[in-house]
Every structure is written in C-alpha cells, then in structure tokens.
Design an enzyme around this catalytic site. Structure first.
Site, mmCIF file in Angstrom:
data_model
loop_
_atom_site.group_PDB
_atom_site.id
_atom_site.type_symbol
_atom_site.label_atom_id
_atom_site.label_comp_id
_atom_site.label_asym_id
_atom_site.label_seq_id
_atom_site.Cartn_x
_atom_site.Cartn_y
_atom_site.Cartn_z
ATOM 1 N N VAL A 2 0.926 -1.314 -0.071
ATOM 2 C CA VAL A 2 -0.020 0.025 -0.071
ATOM 3 C C VAL A 2 0.890 1.233 0.012
ATOM 4 O O VAL A 2 1.445 1.296 0.978
ATOM 5 C CB VAL A 2 -1.044 0.224 1.227
ATOM 6 C CG1 VAL A 2 -1.814 1.190 1.210
ATOM 7 C CG2 VAL A 2 -1.837 -1.153 1.540
ATOM 8 N N HIS A 3 1.023 1.982 -1.098
ATOM 9 C CA HIS A 3 1.723 3.298 -1.133
ATOM 10 C C HIS A 3 1.060 4.206 -1.933
ATOM 11 O O HIS A 3 1.978 5.414 -2.186
ATOM 12 C CB HIS A 3 3.105 2.700 -1.808
ATOM 13 C CG HIS A 3 3.172 2.105 -3.087
ATOM 14 N ND1 HIS A 3 2.915 0.943 -3.388
ATOM 15 C CD2 HIS A 3 3.243 2.950 -4.304
ATOM 16 C CE1 HIS A 3 2.864 0.795 -4.725
ATOM 17 N NE2 HIS A 3 2.785 1.907 -5.177
#
Length: 231
Positions: free
Chosen positions: A196-197
């Site tokens: 998740v970025h």
C-alpha cells in the site's frame, strides 16, 4: 552513442539493471543519474548495491516536495547535465515525476527521448502517473510498450508505428534473472502479498483503516512489507 538515463525511483532502478548490463556488453556509453525522487536507503541505494549497478554519475538530491516544485527542480538539473554531457538520446523509465521532468528537459534541448514502459493508460485523467505517462509519450521519439494493450493504446492515439516497439517487460526480465541468479524455484504459497503506497490512500487515515480492516476480515495470511511513505 551516448545515452543519458535517469533512475529516480525504486521501479526505475529495477528496470535499469539489465539495460545497464546490455549497454556495457554492446559498448554503448551510458551516463546514469539519480534524481533523488526516492531518497530512502531501502528504496534507492540498496538496489544499486544489490543489482551491482555503478554509482550514478550525477545525483540531484531533490528529495520529496510538492509535485510541481519537484518536477521543476529535476528539469533544471537535467538541463545542466544535458548541456554538459551532450547525449545522443535520453532514456526514461515508467511514469514517475522524474520521467516527465527529464523528458521535458530533453525535448526542450532537442535531444530525442526513448520511453520504456510507454503506452499504459487508465481512465483516471488526474491520476499523477497518468499525467506523467501521457505527456512523456508525446515528448518521446522512441516508445517501448511492454504489453500489447499499451502498444494498441499508442496506435489509437496515432503514434507512428515506425517509432513504437513492443519489447516486453523489463521488470519481468529482472525477476527471472534474480530467480536464476539465486537458484530460486517459485512455489505456490499459503499467503497473500500486500503493498500500500498510493498517496491518496496512505495520506487518509480513513482509507488506511478500511484497507487494514479488509486485510483482517479476509481471513488470509498476509505479508505486508510497509512502504516508507506508508510508515
């Protein structure tokens, strides 16, 4: 021939590894510079070391910041490098801010741009990467899509077939190289890998909470290497 290549982020460095080796094998001079867009050690320097890439000839150290300011700093720094090195062509990877900035500086100085991973398209016009990749494609003289869908997208936008080459995925090539290099045999695991970025997710506590709750509710064993931005 002299090629000026920018590797500003972790994906760019991964894409660059095999290309750098091929340039050396074929006697092509490559000037490599790091824009500093990914400045965290784990996301940048570590990959140069593990892949055996040479130290960049230039490092702009622009670090993080508002996107327009970051792009402007990279454009200015790239202009100085181009005027000094006088490359035959500039090579850019992917769709990050460094990609667009270097393509823009090169086009302004009339240096041909070659774009690896060209042609990717999404329906989200204001997605930062969508803006970067579209503008970079239209600033490039040589376009290297990695999948048929990307090639077809360029054809629909009336790019000349003479300038577009469907070459395959250099990230996949790097993965296969790593598997052979370290004698790794892929097997089906009992876990899911999550990353998740994206800025719009990690900057929202509400969205991050929903994502983590979804992980927990899935009932799956999840391996979650945390991106520095997510931390």
């Amino acid at each position: 021939m002299k090629v000026l290549t920018v590797a500003g982020t972790r994906p760019n460095i991964i894409q660059e590894m095999l290309i750098n080796r091929l340039f050396k094998q074929r006697g092509i001079t490559e000037v490599l510079f790091h824009s500093g867009q990914h400045y965290d050690y784990e996301m940048s320097r570590k990959f140069f070391e593990e892949f055996g890439l040479p130290d960049p000839d230039y490092h702009l150290s622009v670090s993080s910041g508002l996107p327009c300011r970051q792009i402007a700093e990279i454009v200015t720094g790239t202009e100085k490098i181009i005027l000094k090195e006088k490359p035959t062509v500039t090579l850019v990877h992917g769709d990050v801010n460094s990609t667009l900035a270097v393509a823009l500086a090169s086009a302004k100085l009339q240096v041909p741009v070659a774009h690896i991973e060209a042609g990717l398209r999404t329906p989200f016009f204001y997605n930062p990467e969508e803006i970067n990749r579209k503008l970079t494609d239209h600033l490039s003289e040589l376009l290297f899509p990695h999948i048929r869908e990307a090639y077809d997208a360029l054809m629909k936008e009336n790019f000349s077939p003479e300038n577009v080459f469907l070459v395959g995925d250099v990230v996949k090539d790097t993965l296969l190289w790593v598997l052979r290099r370290y004698h790794i045999t892929p097997t089906l695991g009992d876990y899911c890998l999550a990353t998740v970025h994206r800025y719009e997710n990690v900057e929202s506590l509400e969205r991050m909470t929903e994502i983590v709750d979804a992980f927990l509710e899935s009932g799956e064993r999840i391996i979650f290497p945390v991106h520095p931005l997510t931390e």
